[in-house]
Design an enzyme around this catalytic site. Structure first.
Site, PDB file in Angstrom:
ATOM      1  N   ARG A   1       0.587  -1.515  -0.071  1.00 26.45           N
ATOM      2  CA  ARG A   1      -0.032  -0.066  -0.086  1.00 26.45           C
ATOM      3  C   ARG A   1       1.003   1.091   0.193  1.00 26.45           C
ATOM      4  NH1 ARG A   1      -2.547   3.696   2.211  1.00 26.45           N
ATOM      5  NH2 ARG A   1      -4.412   4.387   2.332  1.00 26.45           N
ATOM      6  N   CYS A   2       1.926   0.987   0.791  1.00 26.96           N
ATOM      7  CA  CYS A   2       2.740   1.586   1.425  1.00 26.96           C
ATOM      8  C   CYS A   2       3.231   2.252  -0.488  1.00 26.96           C
ATOM      9  CB  CYS A   2       3.588   2.409   1.937  1.00 26.96           C
ATOM     10  SG  CYS A   2       3.171   2.286   3.683  1.00 26.96           S
TER      11      CYS A   2
END
Length: 410
Positions: free
Chosen positions: A399-400
């Site tokens: 996600r990052c």
């Protein structure tokens, strides 16, 4: 396209995503400056690139259009005056070493093609790259061991943080740490000047000039009407309040903002390092963000009597707050590492909670977090594992490393 940016959930089918392939900036990390540049270790460039390419291809294999930050930035700077303005701002915000003339460094950067210029700015400018005039001043003669005129930007492969898609607009964020402050400048120029975006008047709900910090890792789009934002080591409560007021006054779809307080430490850097949505009614969570009885501070922000007033409701149960705002009678919080005190701490450190949903019930995760991945599968989630030995050294997960640009509505 009607809306070049459109994200109304965390789990809608991912159609377009923005990535940044790790480059020279990673090789410009040294042990002496790791803390300053927000790293704990030095990734091995050939392998981190291989792993990132595998991640990107995994998304393409699922029908996702993959855009690259470095390519869009180069394509946005076609105008000569725009290039000069961009370089001036980069040098000013990067606090480029004053012992070399600003003009000399500017001319050096502008001597490159657009693609090379962007890579050079991202990678950093070493002092041995530029020949300066004869040293005649005391400050020039003083020995200086700092190796850079312009610092590298090794955190850029975490494209989630500098900007965040919210509905049909986005936030272009003021980053808390000086080492990351310049990162959101790329997105500002892309949205304003890239052909894909410039004619669409994309709404900016909060811009990078706002005085309090907010970062995209803390911004989660729960559904069309509700977003959650972490009050964290990187995101200020004042920025959340300002964003909520701007959203409530400028659009009519988002009606609630959940401000979720998490411990302010590096291990829990952003909300998405400890909490992500994986299905309509399922979330991953790192148990350590909750108190002994599952208690924590959650504030539901809603529109008040006027544009500068908010209705704020305090809740102490994340489970109950989520049920309330999502209109669910039941939901499941899946503990990182299965809740085991050792496995959960180890896997959270390697972003076991940092899943990227590419469709409802379908997530991309790091392969190393096998306890969490097994538990997700036991809860009916399709888990697509990607390589992670070097990528995980930056303390960020799938996600990052991704900024959704377009998702299908759910």
């Amino acid at each position: 396209m009607k809306h070049p940016i459109h994200v109304t959930s965390e789990i809608g089918e991912l159609q377009t995503v923005l990535l940044k392939r790790p480059g020279k900036e990673v090789e410009n990390l040294t042990p002496d400056y790791l803390q300053q540049l927000l790293f704990d270790d030095i990734p091995y460039l050939p392998i981190i690139q291989k792993e990132h390419d595998y991640f990107a291809q995994t998304l393409r294999n699922r029908g996702v259009e993959v855009l690259y930050l470095e390519k869009l930035a180069a394509e946005a700077l076609v105008d000569k005056k725009l290039r000069e303005e961009f370089v001036d701002r980069i040098l000013k915000e990067g606090q480029a070493d004053v012992n070399v003339a600003h003009q000399t460094l500017k001319e050096y950067l502008l001597s490159f093609s657009n693609e090379e210029l962007i890579q050079k700015i991202m990678g950093g400018v070493r002092k041995n790259e530029i020949e300066t005039s004869k040293k005649t001043h005391l400050y020039e003669l003083m020995e200086d061991h700092y190796p850079f005129y312009l610092d590298p930007m090794p955190n850029l492969y975490f494209t989630r943080d500098p900007a965040a898609s919210v509905g049909d607009g986005l936030t272009i964020n003021k980053m808390r740490e000086p080492a990351r402050r310049r990162e959101s400048l790329f997105m500002e120029y892309i949205i304003k000047y890239h052909p894909r975006f410039e004619k669409h008047n994309v709404p900016i709900w909060l811009d990078r000039d706002y005085k309090f910090p907010i970062e995209g890792g803390d911004e989660l789009i729960l559904n069309e009407e509700t977003i959650a934002i972490g009050v964290s080591a990187r995101t200020s409560a004042k920025a959340i309040e300002r964003l909520a007021k701007n959203l409530f006054s400028r659009q009519n779809k988002i009606k609630k903002v959940l401000a979720i307080e998490i411990p302010k430490c590096r291990a829990f850097m952003h909300l998405d390092t400890v909490f992500t949505m994986v299905d309509y009614d399922k979330f991953t969570i790192h148990p350590a963000i909750q108190g002994p009885k599952g208690n924590m501070n959650i504030y539901i922000l809603e529109k008040g009597s006027d544009e500068e007033t908010l209705k704020i409701t305090h809740r102490t149960s994340l489970m109950e707050a989520l049920k309330e705002v999502l209109g669910l009678s039941e939901l499941v919080l899946i503990p990182c590492g299965g809740g085991d005190v050792i496995a959960s701490a180890r896997e959270q450190w390697n972003d076991g909670s940092n899943t990227l949903a590419i469709a409802p019930g379908v997530v991309v995760t790091y392969d190393r977090n096998y306890v969490s991945n097994t538990l997700l599968r036991e809860h009916g989630i399709e888990v697509i594992e990607v390589l992670s030995s070097e990528l995980s050294r930056g303390r960020g997960g799938p996600r990052c490393m991704s900024m959704p640009i377009v998702r299908k509505d759910i």
